[in-house]
Design an enzyme around this catalytic site. Structure first.
Site, mmCIF file in Angstrom:
data_model
loop_
_atom_site.group_PDB
_atom_site.id
_atom_site.type_symbol
_atom_site.label_atom_id
_atom_site.label_comp_id
_atom_site.label_asym_id
_atom_site.label_seq_id
_atom_site.Cartn_x
_atom_site.Cartn_y
_atom_site.Cartn_z
ATOM 1 N N TYR A 86 0.817 -1.213 0.000
ATOM 2 C CA TYR A 86 0.000 0.000 0.000
ATOM 3 C C TYR A 86 0.855 1.269 0.000
ATOM 4 C CZ TYR A 86 -4.488 -2.267 0.955
ATOM 5 O OH TYR A 86 -5.644 -2.990 0.866
ATOM 6 N N LYS B 183 3.424 -15.402 2.854
ATOM 7 C CA LYS B 183 3.631 -16.180 1.622
ATOM 8 C C LYS B 183 5.137 -16.410 1.513
ATOM 9 C CE LYS B 183 2.183 -18.030 -2.301
ATOM 10 N NZ LYS B 183 1.304 -19.225 -2.382
ATOM 11 N N ASP C 66 -2.578 -18.560 1.084
ATOM 12 C CA ASP C 66 -3.553 -19.278 0.252
ATOM 13 C C ASP C 66 -4.255 -20.370 1.062
ATOM 14 O OD1 ASP C 66 -1.068 -20.564 0.340
ATOM 15 O OD2 ASP C 66 -1.059 -21.161 -1.779
ATOM 16 N N ASP D 173 -6.274 -7.144 4.372
ATOM 17 C CA ASP D 173 -7.431 -6.527 3.714
ATOM 18 C C ASP D 173 -8.327 -7.625 3.136
ATOM 19 O OD1 ASP D 173 -9.030 -4.488 2.514
ATOM 20 O OD2 ASP D 173 -8.025 -4.897 0.607
ATOM 21 N N ASP E 32 -12.201 -9.213 4.743
ATOM 22 C CA ASP E 32 -13.488 -9.246 4.026
ATOM 23 C C ASP E 32 -14.015 -10.679 3.978
ATOM 24 O OD1 ASP E 32 -13.233 -6.476 3.378
ATOM 25 O OD2 ASP E 32 -14.167 -6.815 1.412
HETATM 26 C C1 IPM Z 1 -10.337 -1.238 3.909
HETATM 27 C C2 IPM Z 1 -10.411 -0.706 2.493
HETATM 28 C C3 IPM Z 1 -9.188 0.146 2.202
HETATM 29 C C4 IPM Z 1 -7.970 -0.755 2.300
HETATM 30 C C5 IPM Z 1 -9.178 0.889 0.857
HETATM 31 C C6 IPM Z 1 -10.444 1.665 0.622
HETATM 32 C C7 IPM Z 1 -7.989 1.786 0.752
HETATM 33 O O1 IPM Z 1 -10.547 -1.746 1.583
HETATM 34 O O2 IPM Z 1 -10.274 -0.421 4.839
HETATM 35 O O3 IPM Z 1 -10.362 -2.455 4.092
HETATM 36 O O4 IPM Z 1 -7.663 -1.492 1.361
HETATM 37 O O5 IPM Z 1 -7.326 -0.713 3.355
HETATM 38 MN MN MN Z 2 -10.870 -3.677 2.535
#
Ligand code: IPM
Ligand code: MN
Ligand code: NAD
Length: 346
Positions: A139, A184, A217, A241, A245
């Site tokens: 990032y 990884k 993975d 990240d 999710d």
């Molecule tokens: C999160 C989001 C952010 C990230 C983006 C919007 C920069 O996906 O907070 O998880 O990848 O950190």
């Molecule tokens: Mn995210």
């Protein structure tokens, strides 16, 4: 003592979930006699529209002076083709605050097992805390962006790994005493450094904590197959990240997942893990629980108000158990009515 909170509503559903969280914070402030002062600032796409900058200097100055920063979400199709992106503002905010450890808890609320894609028995056993390194890695590396070639550098220093690993080990001691470090290392040099730094800190100071290493993975698979095997999951920025999710789905909806981002000292950044959800923005449909639980984390970690945080957590559990909720979790509520129900329970 009055605590100062900068509110960054941002874009899409951001303003809707921030209003919802504020309602619940107001109820908690009244009940626990807290003095909270709010400062609304421009951020993200809304700030690009108003000032040409996703993270204006005035917003930055206010955040650096605050006790805590609370964010809704940023981004959306309107800004996807511009030279300046709202997301770049979010990265600059995290860097400016020095919040290198992003805590993303995931569990399944009692009575909500049916929302999880897991079988009810497996769903009940989910109690994870993902600790995502937040201010390093790909990032923040150098970028070259051409029409024919592009490059994103991934760089980590040993110190960056060690400081976030320390938070993971210390946190595990207060939970079930286990850390799984995700990398990884079979391919990436940064992952081999990551693993070496985690092992060195573990050997020197945290032998009482059970440490394992899992390739990312395989982790994507095991998160679904054996979530009960995990307690604290420590990982680098990009893997964290993606895995967070994925993990949020175990609880039933990404709209339920909160986060706290911490560095040195009590100031923190609090945001639900979901994005601006352009597909449901402006419809009073967004699940406010991720934001509301982020507000509870803010009370606990930055504002020295643990009892108020506990009351919010409990109110959310009761509301969910009473089958209240937004459409993403099969409930009858709007964002606003769900937040009101939780505020009343507080
Ligand atoms: C999160 C989001 C952010 C990230 C983006 C919007 C920069 O996906 O907070 O998880 O990848 O950190
Ligand atoms: Mn995210
Ligand atoms: P998203 O999280 O916004 O949405 C993914 C899906 O989840 C959508 O179907 C959405 O409707 C649903 N969803 C998200 N939040 C919800 C909620 N509170 N209640 C109910 N459903 C919810 O991810 P995306 O669509 O990939 O990204 C949209 C924009 O948000 C992009 O511009 C992205 O960069 C940005 N983003 C911002 C943040 C942040 O500000 N922290 C985080 C992730 C994505």
């Amino acid at each position: 003592m009055t605590k100062r909170i900068v509110l960054l509503a941002g874009d899409g559903v951001g303003p809707e979930v921030v209003v919802a969280a504020r309602k619940v914070l107001a109820a908690a402030a009244e009940k626990f006699a807290l003095s909270l002062e709010y400062d609304d600032r421009l951020f993200g796409g809304a700030a690009i529209d108003a000032t040409g900058n996703p993270f204006p200097a005035e917003t930055k100055a206010a955040c650096l002076k605050a006790d805590a920063v609370f964010l809704g979400a940023v981004g959306g199709p309107k800004w996807d083709s511009g030279a300046l992106r709202p997301e770049a503002g979010l990265l600059a905010l995290r860097k400016a605050l020095g919040v290198y450890a992003n805590l993303r808890p995931v569990s399944v609320a009692a009575g909500m097992e049916h929302l999880s894609p897991l079988t009810p028995d497996r769903a009940k056993s989910v109690d994870l805390l993902i600790i995502r390194e937040l201010t390093g890695g790909m990032y923040f590396g150098k970028r070259d962006e051409g029409d024919e070639t592009a490059r994103d550098e991934c760089l980590y220093t040993r110190d960056e790994v060690t400081r976030v690993a320390r938070i993971a080990f210390e946190t595990a001691r207060k939970r079930r005493g286990r850390v799984a470090s995700i990398d990884k290392a079979n391919v990436l040099a940064t992952s081999r450094l990551w693993r070496a730094a985690v092992n060195a800190l573990h050997a020197a100071e945290f032998r009482d904590v059970e440490l394992s290493h899992v390739l990312v993975d395989a982790m994507a698979m095991r998160l679904i197959q054996q979530p009960a095997a995990f307690d604290v999951i420590l990982t680098e920025n990009l893997f964290g990240d993606i895995l967070s999710d994925e993990a949020s789905v175990l609880s039933g909806s990404i709209g339920l997942a909160p986060s706290a981002s911490l560095g040195e000292g009590p100031r923190g950044l609090y945001e639900p893990i979901h994005g601006s959800a352009p597909d449901i923005a402006g419809q009073d449909k967004a699940n406010p629980v991720g934001a509301i639980l982020s507000a509870a984390m803010m009370l606990r970690y930055s504002l020295d108000a643990g009892a108020a945080a506990d009351a919010i957590d409990k109110a959310v559990s009761i509301a969910l158990g009473d089958a209240r909720g937004t459409v993403d979790i099969g409930g009858p509520d709007s964002t606003a009515s769900f937040a009101e129900a939780i505020a009343a329970l507080v």
